[in-house]
Write a protein that holds these residues in place. Structure first.
Motif, short mmCIF file in Angstrom:
data_model
loop_
_atom_site.label_atom_id
_atom_site.label_comp_id
_atom_site.label_asym_id
_atom_site.label_seq_id
_atom_site.Cartn_x
_atom_site.Cartn_y
_atom_site.Cartn_z
N MET A 1 0.66 -1.34 0.04
CA MET A 1 -0.05 -0.45 0.26
C MET A 1 1.08 1.10 -0.71
N SER A 2 0.29 2.10 -1.50
CA SER A 2 1.73 3.45 -0.95
C SER A 2 1.46 4.65 0.33
N THR A 3 2.38 5.73 0.79
CA THR A 3 1.93 5.94 1.53
C THR A 3 1.15 7.08 1.45
N PHE A 4 -0.17 7.22 2.63
CA PHE A 4 -0.90 8.54 2.10
C PHE A 4 -1.08 9.42 2.96
N ILE A 5 -1.84 10.42 2.97
CA ILE A 5 -1.85 11.61 4.19
C ILE A 5 -3.97 11.32 4.23
N TYR A 6 -4.11 11.19 5.67
CA TYR A 6 -6.18 11.01 5.89
C TYR A 6 -5.93 11.94 7.10
N SER A 7 -6.13 13.31 6.47
CA SER A 7 -6.37 13.75 7.99
C SER A 7 -8.45 14.94 8.04
N PRO A 8 -9.02 13.91 8.71
CA PRO A 8 -10.70 13.77 8.43
C PRO A 8 -11.16 15.31 8.85
N LEU A 179 -12.20 9.60 -6.50
CA LEU A 179 -11.29 7.92 -7.02
C LEU A 179 -9.60 8.72 -7.10
N TYR A 180 -9.97 9.54 -8.60
CA TYR A 180 -8.40 9.42 -9.16
C TYR A 180 -7.59 11.00 -8.87
N ALA A 181 -8.07 10.92 -7.78
CA ALA A 181 -7.83 12.07 -7.30
C ALA A 181 -6.58 12.36 -6.84
N GLN A 182 -5.66 13.80 -7.18
CA GLN A 182 -4.06 13.23 -6.57
C GLN A 182 -3.82 12.94 -5.18
N ASN A 183 -4.78 13.22 -4.30
CA ASN A 183 -4.28 13.47 -2.89
C ASN A 183 -5.92 12.50 -2.52
N THR A 184 -6.08 11.65 -3.55
CA THR A 184 -6.56 10.26 -2.72
C THR A 184 -6.27 9.22 -1.35
N ASN A 185 -6.52 8.53 -1.09
CA ASN A 185 -6.97 7.37 -0.07
C ASN A 185 -7.38 6.51 0.37
N VAL A 233 -10.89 15.59 -0.74
CA VAL A 233 -9.50 15.61 -1.62
C VAL A 233 -9.77 17.48 -3.38
N GLY A 234 -8.82 17.00 -3.60
CA GLY A 234 -9.06 17.46 -5.26
C GLY A 234 -9.50 17.35 -6.45
N MET A 235 -10.11 18.23 -6.56
CA MET A 235 -11.22 18.19 -8.43
C MET A 235 -9.90 17.81 -9.34
N ALA A 236 -10.91 17.42 -10.39
CA ALA A 236 -10.36 17.75 -11.34
C ALA A 236 -10.49 17.63 -12.89
N ILE A 237 -10.78 17.55 -14.11
CA ILE A 237 -11.55 18.47 -15.50
C ILE A 237 -13.22 18.17 -15.65
N HIS A 238 -13.61 17.63 -14.36
CA HIS A 238 -15.31 17.12 -14.38
C HIS A 238 -15.48 18.82 -14.21
N HIS A 239 -15.40 18.96 -12.90
CA HIS A 239 -15.69 20.25 -11.83
C HIS A 239 -14.69 21.63 -12.27
N LYS A 240 -14.13 21.59 -13.08
CA LYS A 240 -13.23 22.23 -13.55
C LYS A 240 -14.38 22.71 -14.88
N TYR A 329 -6.76 23.01 -12.95
CA TYR A 329 -7.73 21.81 -11.69
C TYR A 329 -5.99 19.90 -12.66
N TYR A 330 -5.34 20.05 -11.01
CA TYR A 330 -5.02 18.97 -11.72
C TYR A 330 -6.00 17.56 -11.94
N ASN A 331 -5.72 17.00 -13.29
CA ASN A 331 -6.00 15.90 -14.41
C ASN A 331 -5.14 14.90 -13.72
N PRO A 332 -5.76 13.44 -13.91
CA PRO A 332 -4.99 12.14 -13.78
C PRO A 332 -4.32 11.79 -15.67
N ARG A 333 -5.42 12.86 -16.74
CA ARG A 333 -4.56 13.16 -18.30
C ARG A 333 -4.48 13.94 -18.72
N LYS A 334 -3.61 14.60 -19.36
CA LYS A 334 -2.94 16.09 -19.96
C LYS A 334 -4.91 16.53 -20.37
#
Length: 357
Positions: A1-8, A179-185, A233-240, A329-334
Motif C-alpha cells: 500500500m502506498s503512503t498517504f495522508i488522511y485528515s478527517p 477516486l482519481y484525485a491527486q491526494n486520494t487515499n 480531496v481535490g477536483m479535476a476536469i469534471h468539476h472544472k 485543476y490537476y487531472n490524471p490525463r493531460k
C-alpha cells in the motif's frame, strides 16, 4: 500500500428520519439564540417551518438565495445578518442555499447549521464556490465547513423526481473524481465506492417510486458519503468544466454535473484503469465498463443528456473549452484543447459518452 495522508474533517452529523426536530436541541448545545434562516424563494415555506419549530426565535429569514452563490447576494445577506444581530446561520435547501450559508459563515464569522433537502453534498465540504462578473472561483478553508449537518430523510420525500435524479448524479460526481484525485487515499476510495453504489442502486428505484423511504434513506446516505469525499480531496476536469459552464454560462448546477460526468470519465479512462475497474463493479448494468454503466444509469433515470436542452448554445462551445483550460485543476490525463472541445460538443449534442477522445 502506498503512503498517504488522511485528515478527517470535523463536524457533527445528525442522520435519520424526523431528525429536523432535533434542531432546537442542537442550537441549545451551541448557545445560539438568534439564527438567520436561509432559503431560496421557492423553499420559503421550509424556512418558515424552521422558524415555527424554533417558536419564532430567529433573527429573520433571508429567502433570496440564487444559483452559483453570486457575491452581490452574499453581501446583501451578510448585511442582513449584521443588522438583525444574528449569532448563527441555518441553511435549509440544496447546494445553492447551503453555499450561501457557507459564504456568510466565512465572511461574517457566524457558525452554520446546514439542513440539506437534496443530494448535492455541499454541506460536508470545506469548499466555497462563488461567482462574480461571470466567473466562478472556488476556495477551500476548514472554517467554511458547517459545524452541524442535520439529514432528515423526510425532507427529501417531496423532492421532484427530476431533481432527485440530477442532484443524485451531482453527488456521485464528487465521489467519481475523488477516486482519481491527486491526494486520494484508501479511506476516501472506500467511502466513494460505497456512496456511488448506494446512489446507483437507489436512484432508479426513486425514478419509479419517489416516495420509497428505504430508497430515499439509501440515496441520502450515498450523498453524504460522496460529499464527504469531495471535502477531503481535490477536483479535476469534471468539476472544472462544470464550474466554467455554471459560472460563465449560468447553467443549472446539478443538471450540468449530470450531463458532463460520463464524458469527463471517458476522457480520463485511458489513464485510470484501476479506477475504471472498481467503478464498473459499483455500477449495475456496466458489464465491466464504467462508462457504459453511467450511460445505462442516466438512461434509466430519464434525465436530459444535452447541454443544449439547458440553453447552452453551439456557438459557445469554443469559448467554454477555452475557459476550462484557464487555471486548470490537476487531472490524471493531460488537458488538451481539441479533445476538451470535442468533449463539450458531445455534451452539447447529448451523445452517449464513449472512450475515444
Amino acid at each position: 500500500m502506498s503512503t498517504f495522508i488522511y485528515s478527517p474533517n470535523h463536524g457533527r452529523i445528525v442522520f435519520g428520519t424526523g431528525t429536523l426536530k432535533e434542531l432546537p436541541a442542537e442550537l441549545e448545545k451551541l448557545n445560539a439564540s438568534q439564527p438567520l434562516v436561509l432559503s431560496t424563494p421557492e423553499q420559503l415555506s421550509q424556512a418558515e417551518s424552521v422558524s415555527a419549530l424554533l417558536h419564532g426565535k430567529v433573527a429573520g429569514i433571508f429567502s433570496e438565495t440564487r444559483m452559483h452563490t453570486p457575491t452581490d447576494v452574499t453581501r446583501k445577506a451578510c448585511d442582513r445578518a449584521t443588522t438583525s444581530k444574528a449569532d448563527y446561520v441555518i441553511s435549509i435547501g440544496g447546494g445553492s442555499t447551503i453555499g450561501l450559508g457557507k459564504a456568510i459563515s466565512i465572511r461574517a464569522g457566524l457558525p452554520h447549521i446546514a439542513v440539506p433537502t437534496t443530494y448535492a453534498g455541499s454541506e460536508v465540504t470545506p469548499i466555497l464556490g462563488e461567482t462574480e462578473n461571470g466567473v466562478k472561483t472556488t476556495r477551500s478553508d476548514p472554517n467554511i465547513l458547517p459545524s452541524t449537518v442535520i439529514y432528515d430523510v423526510d425532507l427529501t420525500l417531496t423532492l421532484p423526481v427530476y431533481l432527485t435524479a440530477t442532484s443524485g448524479i451531482n453527488a456521485m460526481a464528487h465521489a467519481v473524481e475523488a477516486l482519481y484525485a491527486q491526494n486520494t487515499n484508501p479511506v476516501i476510495s472506500l467511502m466513494a465506492l460505497e456512496g456511488i453504489k448506494a446512489l446507483a442502486e437507489s436512484l432508479p428505484v426513486l425514478a419509479k417510486n419517489p416516495f420509497s423511504k428505504s430508497a430515499r434513506h439509501s440515496a441520502f446516505y450515498g450523498a453524504w458519503l460522496c460529499g464527504t469525499c469531495l471535502g477531503h480531496v481535490g477536483m479535476a476536469i469534471h468539476h472544472k468544466l462544470c464550474h466554467t459552464l455554471g459560472g460563465s454560462f449560468d447553467l443549472p448546477h446539478a443538471q450540468t454535473h449530470t450531463i458532463i460526468l460520463p464524458h469527463a470519465l471517458s476522457y480520463n479512462a485511458p489513464n485510470i484503469p484501476d479506477v475504471m475497474a472498481a467503478l464498473a463493479k459499483a455500477l449495475p448494468g456496466s458489464e465491466g465498463d464504467a462508462v457504459r454503466g453511467l450511460n445505462v444509469l442516466l438512461d434509466s433515470i430519464k434525465v436530459d443528456r444535452s447541454l443544449k436542452s439547458l440553453g447552452f448554445k453551439e456557438e459557445d462551445i469554443d469559448r467554454a473549452a477555452e475557459l476550462a483550460l484557464r487555471k486548470p485543476y490537476y487531472n490524471p490525463r493531460k488537458i488538451e484543447q481539441p479533445r476538451i472541445r470535442e468533449l463539450v460538443r458531445r455534451a452539447w449534442a447529448g451523445e452517449d459518452a464513449r472512450v475515444d477522445l
